[in-house]
Design an enzyme around this catalytic site. Structure first.
Site, PDB file in Angstrom:
ATOM      1  N   GLU A 156    -131.170 -80.043  37.783  1.00  0.00           N
ATOM      2  CA  GLU A 156    -130.914 -81.287  37.041  1.00  0.00           C
ATOM      3  C   GLU A 156    -131.217 -82.507  37.907  1.00  0.00           C
ATOM      4  O   GLU A 156    -130.355 -83.336  38.154  1.00  0.00           O
ATOM      5  CB  GLU A 156    -129.439 -81.319  36.615  1.00  0.00           C
ATOM      6  CG  GLU A 156    -128.996 -80.115  35.815  1.00  0.00           C
ATOM      7  CD  GLU A 156    -127.465 -79.937  35.818  1.00  0.00           C
ATOM      8  OE1 GLU A 156    -126.748 -80.806  36.346  1.00  0.00           O
ATOM      9  OE2 GLU A 156    -127.007 -78.919  35.290  1.00  0.00           O
ATOM     10  N   ARG A 164    -126.909-101.447  42.611  1.00  0.00           N
ATOM     11  CA  ARG A 164    -126.680-100.476  43.688  1.00  0.00           C
ATOM     12  C   ARG A 164    -126.212-101.107  45.000  1.00  0.00           C
ATOM     13  O   ARG A 164    -125.264-100.607  45.606  1.00  0.00           O
ATOM     14  CB  ARG A 164    -127.912 -99.590  43.911  1.00  0.00           C
ATOM     15  CG  ARG A 164    -128.255 -98.735  42.675  1.00  0.00           C
ATOM     16  CD  ARG A 164    -129.313 -97.681  42.953  1.00  0.00           C
ATOM     17  NE  ARG A 164    -128.796 -96.668  43.848  1.00  0.00           N
ATOM     18  CZ  ARG A 164    -129.046 -96.590  45.136  1.00  0.00           C
ATOM     19  NH1 ARG A 164    -129.862 -97.446  45.717  1.00  0.00           N
ATOM     20  NH2 ARG A 164    -128.503 -95.652  45.856  1.00  0.00           N
ATOM     21  N   TYR A 193    -122.589 -99.654  45.795  1.00  0.00           N
ATOM     22  CA  TYR A 193    -122.523 -98.598  46.815  1.00  0.00           C
ATOM     23  C   TYR A 193    -122.851 -99.116  48.212  1.00  0.00           C
ATOM     24  O   TYR A 193    -122.935 -98.312  49.149  1.00  0.00           O
ATOM     25  CB  TYR A 193    -123.545 -97.496  46.514  1.00  0.00           C
ATOM     26  CG  TYR A 193    -123.531 -96.915  45.127  1.00  0.00           C
ATOM     27  CD1 TYR A 193    -122.411 -96.248  44.625  1.00  0.00           C
ATOM     28  CD2 TYR A 193    -124.661 -96.985  44.311  1.00  0.00           C
ATOM     29  CE1 TYR A 193    -122.427 -95.691  43.363  1.00  0.00           C
ATOM     30  CE2 TYR A 193    -124.686 -96.423  43.048  1.00  0.00           C
ATOM     31  CZ  TYR A 193    -123.566 -95.778  42.577  1.00  0.00           C
ATOM     32  OH  TYR A 193    -123.591 -95.218  41.329  1.00  0.00           O
ATOM     33  N   CYS A 241    -122.632-115.306  39.851  1.00  0.00           N
ATOM     34  CA  CYS A 241    -121.506-115.947  40.530  1.00  0.00           C
ATOM     35  C   CYS A 241    -120.544-114.918  41.112  1.00  0.00           C
ATOM     36  O   CYS A 241    -119.422-114.726  40.625  1.00  0.00           O
ATOM     37  CB  CYS A 241    -120.793-116.880  39.572  1.00  0.00           C
ATOM     38  SG  CYS A 241    -121.909-118.162  39.001  1.00  0.00           S
ATOM     39  N   GLU A 242    -120.998-114.209  42.116  1.00  0.00           N
ATOM     40  CA  GLU A 242    -120.214-113.226  42.860  1.00  0.00           C
ATOM     41  C   GLU A 242    -120.821-113.185  44.253  1.00  0.00           C
ATOM     42  O   GLU A 242    -122.054-113.131  44.384  1.00  0.00           O
ATOM     43  CB  GLU A 242    -120.387-111.802  42.288  1.00  0.00           C
ATOM     44  CG  GLU A 242    -119.965-111.602  40.866  1.00  0.00           C
ATOM     45  CD  GLU A 242    -118.551-111.054  40.727  1.00  0.00           C
ATOM     46  OE1 GLU A 242    -117.942-110.664  41.739  1.00  0.00           O
ATOM     47  OE2 GLU A 242    -118.075-111.036  39.584  1.00  0.00           O
TER      48      GLU A 242
HETATM   49  C1  LIG Z   1    -125.835 -87.410  37.816  1.00  0.00           C
HETATM   50  C2  LIG Z   1    -126.000 -85.970  37.592  1.00  0.00           C
HETATM   51  C3  LIG Z   1    -127.195 -85.334  37.947  1.00  0.00           C
HETATM   52  C4  LIG Z   1    -128.334 -86.038  38.623  1.00  0.00           C
HETATM   53  O1  LIG Z   1    -128.040 -86.485  39.909  1.00  0.00           O
HETATM   54  P1  LIG Z   1    -129.217 -87.030  40.830  1.00  0.00           P
HETATM   55  O2  LIG Z   1    -128.554 -87.324  42.109  1.00  0.00           O
HETATM   56  O3  LIG Z   1    -129.770 -88.237  40.179  1.00  0.00           O
HETATM   57  O4  LIG Z   1    -130.227 -85.940  40.953  1.00  0.00           O
HETATM   58  C5  LIG Z   1    -127.310 -83.978  37.676  1.00  0.00           C
HETATM   59  N1  LIG Z   1    -126.323 -83.293  37.085  1.00  0.00           N
HETATM   60  C6  LIG Z   1    -125.155 -83.871  36.726  1.00  0.00           C
HETATM   61  C7  LIG Z   1    -124.102 -83.048  36.076  1.00  0.00           C
HETATM   62  C8  LIG Z   1    -124.953 -85.222  36.967  1.00  0.00           C
HETATM   63  O5  LIG Z   1    -123.803 -85.787  36.633  1.00  0.00           O
END
Ligand SMILES: *Cc1c(COP(=O)(O)O)cnc(C)c1O
Length: 446
Positions: free
Chosen positions: A298, A337, A341, A367-368
């Site tokens: 994923e 980002r 982070y 404005c931050e």
């Molecule tokens: C966010 C997420 C991803 C993707 O994460 P990446 O760091 O962008 O590869 C894959 N699986 C699940 C369940 C997520 O929540």
């Protein structure tokens, strides 16, 4: 030429490069794109996205596998369409993402539905569309999905998301695989939950899943998580008709360059050098082969992160006693980002410069005080009107944008070879108040 751009070109990480002193994306002159579409503007390289997808696909060629792009990283329909055409499935975390995938021509039967707080409406929609798997994050969710499936007389295919309790060296907001995180089912509960699931009439056990975090730049945590989970997978396989194991996403990308870190040997020696796709595959494929299951991945950031930049124009230069600021037309609402982070993004002038650099803060108009893209960054001399490219903004960039400070959402464009096309119109002022209504007060008496 900046080292990042040279190194990135050699490694095939992305297609942004200088040509005759001008920054190009593939064959498109970015200054011209900025003139055509205005700024702030996200620009994505279709070639880079497809290249990353194909490299990953090839690195896994020996496995029965499916790459499910994590839609939340960048959900523009044009990008989803590109990946759907390439054969990708999708990892979704909301009904809205499923809707986008379907609108983009994606296949619900290649979608995995993750997330700890799925609503009734989302579950009903995903059941109707027959997603490949609901990735279940708690026992309560399993009960709820079964209940809804019974009521609709449909069957829900599921996988449990296992929390393997491994440390992923990344920002604490994006580490997800430790027992203190809200994600997944603890290892010692997994077998019991599958046992319950097996007794539910409207549940089909289809797989097992994990996702330990994001922007992980070493193979070790993935390997450790697979090692932790493998004996359990073996046991479950002997009891239930498991079809797949999903290793989740989380592969990190390069955000830094030698210029910024001040180390010329950065590419040779950097310990946070992101894992290449082949390093990653070499580390995990042998273990995954032994599982004897279909393997799902994923990736989000890996496919799109280095494939996009945010183009922004310098509005004003401001000098105070101690500091110099370039105030640009993009803000934290467009790319959050750095504020969220503390993330680092390389920033380069669209017109190449060899002039000596000095330190400057690159900040937005919001404005931050957290509204900055870079602090004390070594940059060549900047003037009002100059165009800058904030690099590696393709993932969790536009997808996290908001209209904070009532700033219309930026435009997005996609490059393919020597062609560029708008894939999202810049919002106009009327968009900002759309949906707001004058109050029609209703009196409710006790
Ligand atoms: C966010 C997420 C991803 C993707 O994460 P990446 O760091 O962008 O590869 C894959 N699986 C699940 C369940 C997520 O929540």
């Amino acid at each position: 030429m900046h080292y990042l751009l040279i190194a990135a070109t050699i490694l095939g990480m992305h297609s942004f490069h200088y040509r005759d002193g001008r920054l190009y994306c593939e064959e498109v002159d970015l200054a011209k794109a900025a003139e055509a579409f205005g700024t702030p503007l996200y620009i994505y390289s279709a070639g880079t996205i497809l290249d990353h997808y194909q490299r990953l696909d090839q690195a896994l060629a020996g496995l029965d596998h499916l790459i499910c792009y994590a839609v939340k990283a960048n959900s523009n329909r044009a990008i989803l369409h590109l990946l759907a055409e390439a054969g990708a499935g999708f990892d979704i975390v909301s009904g809205g993402e499923l809707y986008r995938v379907i609108r983009a021509g994606g296949d619900a039967s290649k979608c995995t539905f993750a997330g700890v707080g799925k609503s009734r409406e989302e579950i009903e929609y995903a059941l109707e569309q027959q997603v490949y798997s609901f990735n279940i994050e708690s026992e309560a969710e399993l009960d709820y999905i079964n209940q809804i499936a019974v009521a609709k007389n449909l069957r829900a295919a599921i996988a449990l998301r296992v929390n393997p309790d491994v440390v992923a060296p990344t920002h604490k907001y994006i580490a997800t695989g430790q027992s203190e995180n809200k994600f997944g089912v603890p290892l010692d509960r997994v077998a019991t939950v599958y046992e319950r699931a097996a007794k539910m009439p409207n549940i089909i056990i289809r797989g097992i899943q994990m996702h330990i975090g994001s922007q992980i730049t070493e193979a070790a945590p993935f390997v450790a998580a697979i090692e932790t989970i493998t004996p359990l997978v073996g046991k479950l396989k002997s009891r239930y008709p498991l079809e797949f194991f999903s290793i989740g996403g989380g592969l990190g990308i390069a955000y830094e360059s030698s210029i910024a870190s001040g180390r010329a040997d950065w590419w040779a020696a950097n310990r946070s050098h992101p894992l290449t796709i082949s390093d990653y595959a070499n580390a995990i494929v042998p273990q995954l082969e032994k599982m004897g299951l279909r393997i799902l991945l994923e990736p989000g950031r890996l496919l799109v992160g280095n494939a996009g930049v945010l183009l922004t124009r310098v509005r004003y230069i401001k000098e105070t006693g101690q500091k110099k600021f370039a105030i640009v037309d993009a803000g934290m609402n467009d790319l959050i980002r750095p504020a969220l982070y503390g993330s680092y993004h390389e920033i380069v002038p669209v017109k190449e410069s060899h002039a000596s650099t000095s330190k400057i803060d690159i900040v937005g108009p919001v404005c931050e005080s957290g509204d900055f893209f870079a602090q004390e960054r070594d940059m060549p001399p900047l003037q009002a009107g100059d165009l800058l490219a904030i690099m590696s903004a393709g993932a969790y960039g536009f997808a996290m944008a908001s209209t904070y400070n009532s700033r219309p959402l930026p435009a997005e464009a996609l490059v393919r070879g020597d062609k560029v096309a708008l894939v999202r119109e810049r919002q106009v002022l009327e968009d900002l108040t759309r949906g707001e209504v004058d109050p029609k007060w209703q009196q409710r008496r006790p």
